[in-house]
Design a protein around this motif. Sequence first.
Motif, PDB file in Angstrom:
ATOM      1  N   GLY A  91     -13.409  27.117  13.735  1.00  0.00           N
ATOM      2  CA  GLY A  91     -13.551  27.795  15.021  1.00  0.00           C
ATOM      3  C   GLY A  91     -13.874  26.915  16.203  1.00  0.00           C
ATOM      4  N   LYS A  92     -14.087  25.646  15.972  1.00  0.00           N
ATOM      5  CA  LYS A  92     -14.430  24.756  17.084  1.00  0.00           C
ATOM      6  C   LYS A  92     -13.200  24.494  17.944  1.00  0.00           C
ATOM      7  CE  LYS A  92     -16.609  20.437  18.339  1.00  0.00           C
ATOM      8  NZ  LYS A  92     -17.320  19.253  17.888  1.00  0.00           N
ATOM      9  N   LYS A  93     -13.420  24.516  19.237  1.00  0.00           N
ATOM     10  CA  LYS A  93     -12.347  24.206  20.183  1.00  0.00           C
ATOM     11  C   LYS A  93     -12.921  23.330  21.284  1.00  0.00           C
ATOM     12  CE  LYS A  93      -9.859  28.479  19.301  1.00  0.00           C
ATOM     13  NZ  LYS A  93     -10.672  28.935  18.190  1.00  0.00           N
ATOM     14  N   SER A  94     -12.333  22.175  21.445  1.00  0.00           N
ATOM     15  CA  SER A  94     -12.743  21.291  22.533  1.00  0.00           C
ATOM     16  C   SER A  94     -11.572  20.389  22.879  1.00  0.00           C
ATOM     17  CB  SER A  94     -13.956  20.438  22.129  1.00  0.00           C
ATOM     18  OG  SER A  94     -13.595  19.456  21.176  1.00  0.00           O
ATOM     19  N   LEU A  95     -11.589  19.869  24.063  1.00  0.00           N
ATOM     20  CA  LEU A  95     -10.532  18.954  24.485  1.00  0.00           C
ATOM     21  C   LEU A  95     -10.470  17.756  23.543  1.00  0.00           C
ATOM     22  CD1 LEU A  95      -8.369  18.022  26.476  1.00  0.00           C
ATOM     23  CD2 LEU A  95     -10.197  17.039  27.883  1.00  0.00           C
ATOM     24  N   TYR A  96     -11.623  17.225  23.199  1.00  0.00           N
ATOM     25  CA  TYR A  96     -11.680  16.061  22.321  1.00  0.00           C
ATOM     26  C   TYR A  96     -11.045  16.363  20.967  1.00  0.00           C
ATOM     27  CZ  TYR A  96     -13.490  11.682  20.498  1.00  0.00           C
ATOM     28  OH  TYR A  96     -13.596  10.431  19.970  1.00  0.00           O
ATOM     29  N   LEU A  97     -11.386  17.524  20.391  1.00  0.00           N
ATOM     30  CA  LEU A  97     -10.825  17.919  19.100  1.00  0.00           C
ATOM     31  C   LEU A  97      -9.305  18.002  19.189  1.00  0.00           C
ATOM     32  CD1 LEU A  97     -12.042  20.474  16.591  1.00  0.00           C
ATOM     33  CD2 LEU A  97      -9.808  20.842  17.585  1.00  0.00           C
ATOM     34  N   PHE A  98      -8.793  18.632  20.228  1.00  0.00           N
ATOM     35  CA  PHE A  98      -7.340  18.777  20.361  1.00  0.00           C
ATOM     36  C   PHE A  98      -6.653  17.425  20.560  1.00  0.00           C
ATOM     37  CE2 PHE A  98      -8.527  23.199  21.482  1.00  0.00           C
ATOM     38  CZ  PHE A  98      -7.872  23.821  20.434  1.00  0.00           C
ATOM     39  N   LEU A  99      -7.303  16.524  21.259  1.00  0.00           N
ATOM     40  CA  LEU A  99      -6.743  15.175  21.417  1.00  0.00           C
ATOM     41  C   LEU A  99      -6.668  14.459  20.065  1.00  0.00           C
ATOM     42  CD1 LEU A  99      -8.460  14.006  24.716  1.00  0.00           C
ATOM     43  CD2 LEU A  99      -6.035  14.511  24.380  1.00  0.00           C
ATOM     44  N   VAL A 100      -7.722  14.585  19.271  1.00  0.00           N
ATOM     45  CA  VAL A 100      -7.756  13.920  17.960  1.00  0.00           C
ATOM     46  C   VAL A 100      -6.697  14.492  17.026  1.00  0.00           C
ATOM     47  CG1 VAL A 100      -9.141  13.522  15.878  1.00  0.00           C
ATOM     48  CG2 VAL A 100     -10.173  13.208  18.133  1.00  0.00           C
ATOM     49  N   ILE A 101      -6.601  15.819  16.947  1.00  0.00           N
ATOM     50  CA  ILE A 101      -5.637  16.378  15.999  1.00  0.00           C
ATOM     51  C   ILE A 101      -4.200  16.128  16.449  1.00  0.00           C
ATOM     52  CG2 ILE A 101      -7.257  18.073  15.073  1.00  0.00           C
ATOM     53  CD1 ILE A 101      -5.768  20.222  16.627  1.00  0.00           C
ATOM     54  N   THR A 102      -3.971  16.121  17.757  1.00  0.00           N
ATOM     55  CA  THR A 102      -2.621  15.813  18.259  1.00  0.00           C
ATOM     56  C   THR A 102      -2.268  14.365  17.956  1.00  0.00           C
ATOM     57  OG1 THR A 102      -2.839  17.461  20.008  1.00  0.00           O
ATOM     58  CG2 THR A 102      -1.155  15.769  20.314  1.00  0.00           C
ATOM     59  N   THR A 103      -3.210  13.478  18.204  1.00  0.00           N
ATOM     60  CA  THR A 103      -2.996  12.060  17.898  1.00  0.00           C
ATOM     61  C   THR A 103      -2.737  11.873  16.408  1.00  0.00           C
ATOM     62  OG1 THR A 103      -4.445  11.421  19.724  1.00  0.00           O
ATOM     63  CG2 THR A 103      -4.021   9.756  18.038  1.00  0.00           C
ATOM     64  N   GLY A 104      -3.509  12.572  15.592  1.00  0.00           N
ATOM     65  CA  GLY A 104      -3.331  12.473  14.143  1.00  0.00           C
ATOM     66  C   GLY A 104      -1.954  12.914  13.705  1.00  0.00           C
ATOM     67  N   LEU A 105      -1.475  13.983  14.289  1.00  0.00           N
ATOM     68  CA  LEU A 105      -0.157  14.486  13.927  1.00  0.00           C
ATOM     69  C   LEU A 105       0.943  13.520  14.370  1.00  0.00           C
ATOM     70  CD1 LEU A 105       1.014  16.864  12.473  1.00  0.00           C
ATOM     71  CD2 LEU A 105       1.160  18.075  14.651  1.00  0.00           C
ATOM     72  N   LEU A 106       0.758  12.936  15.539  1.00  0.00           N
ATOM     73  CA  LEU A 106       1.761  11.984  16.051  1.00  0.00           C
ATOM     74  C   LEU A 106       1.764  10.672  15.267  1.00  0.00           C
ATOM     75  CD1 LEU A 106       1.310  12.471  19.900  1.00  0.00           C
ATOM     76  CD2 LEU A 106       3.222  13.272  18.488  1.00  0.00           C
ATOM     77  N   PHE A 107       0.589  10.162  14.936  1.00  0.00           N
ATOM     78  CA  PHE A 107       0.478   8.865  14.283  1.00  0.00           C
ATOM     79  C   PHE A 107       0.593   8.933  12.761  1.00  0.00           C
ATOM     80  CE2 PHE A 107      -0.822   7.680  18.396  1.00  0.00           C
ATOM     81  CZ  PHE A 107      -0.839   6.305  18.493  1.00  0.00           C
ATOM     82  N   TYR A 108       0.218  10.086  12.189  1.00  0.00           N
ATOM     83  CA  TYR A 108       0.208  10.223  10.731  1.00  0.00           C
ATOM     84  C   TYR A 108       0.887  11.525  10.302  1.00  0.00           C
ATOM     85  CZ  TYR A 108      -3.319   6.615  11.300  1.00  0.00           C
ATOM     86  OH  TYR A 108      -3.976   5.477  11.647  1.00  0.00           O
TER      87      TYR A 108
END
Length: 151
Positions: A91-108
């Motif tokens: 349930g956590k939502k934050s700009l930082y979280l979305f940046l990390v998961i987007t980066t993760g999807l793009l890089f890995y």
Amino acid sequence: MKDKFIEKMYELSKKPYQKWFKKNRPWNTTSDELIAHPKASLGYELGNFLLRYNFEIQEKLEDHDVIHVLTNTGVSVVEEIGMQYFLLGNGKKSLYLFLVITTGLLFYPKQINYYLNQYEKGKKAHRFYDLDFYKMLSIPVHTLRTTFNIN
């Protein structure tokens, strides 16, 4: 190379995040003080985690390491990203979280199944990411994991 880039991005973003986005008070404790908690307690296990990886407590970011302990998540870049997927599911939502998961999807992108698995685990757990963990340092980790269905 990807790991180093992401680690550098984290280091660059950590200080502004601590200063401008984290409103909680720092715990003002040390690994030695944490280790002094009863064996198997959250405090004790957090102290062990910090010592095992030769980490220092990061002011205002203590909860991050607590979540590592509670979810039994390692510290590799992929595992760090996976932990953010777990938190999104919780349930956590934050700009930082979305940046990390987007980066993760793009890089890995090949790790998508791991990320989705972590997301599902987070969904199954009772909401816990925003608790005051400092007040829970003497509670056994097993009790917390059971209470919040953290698997």
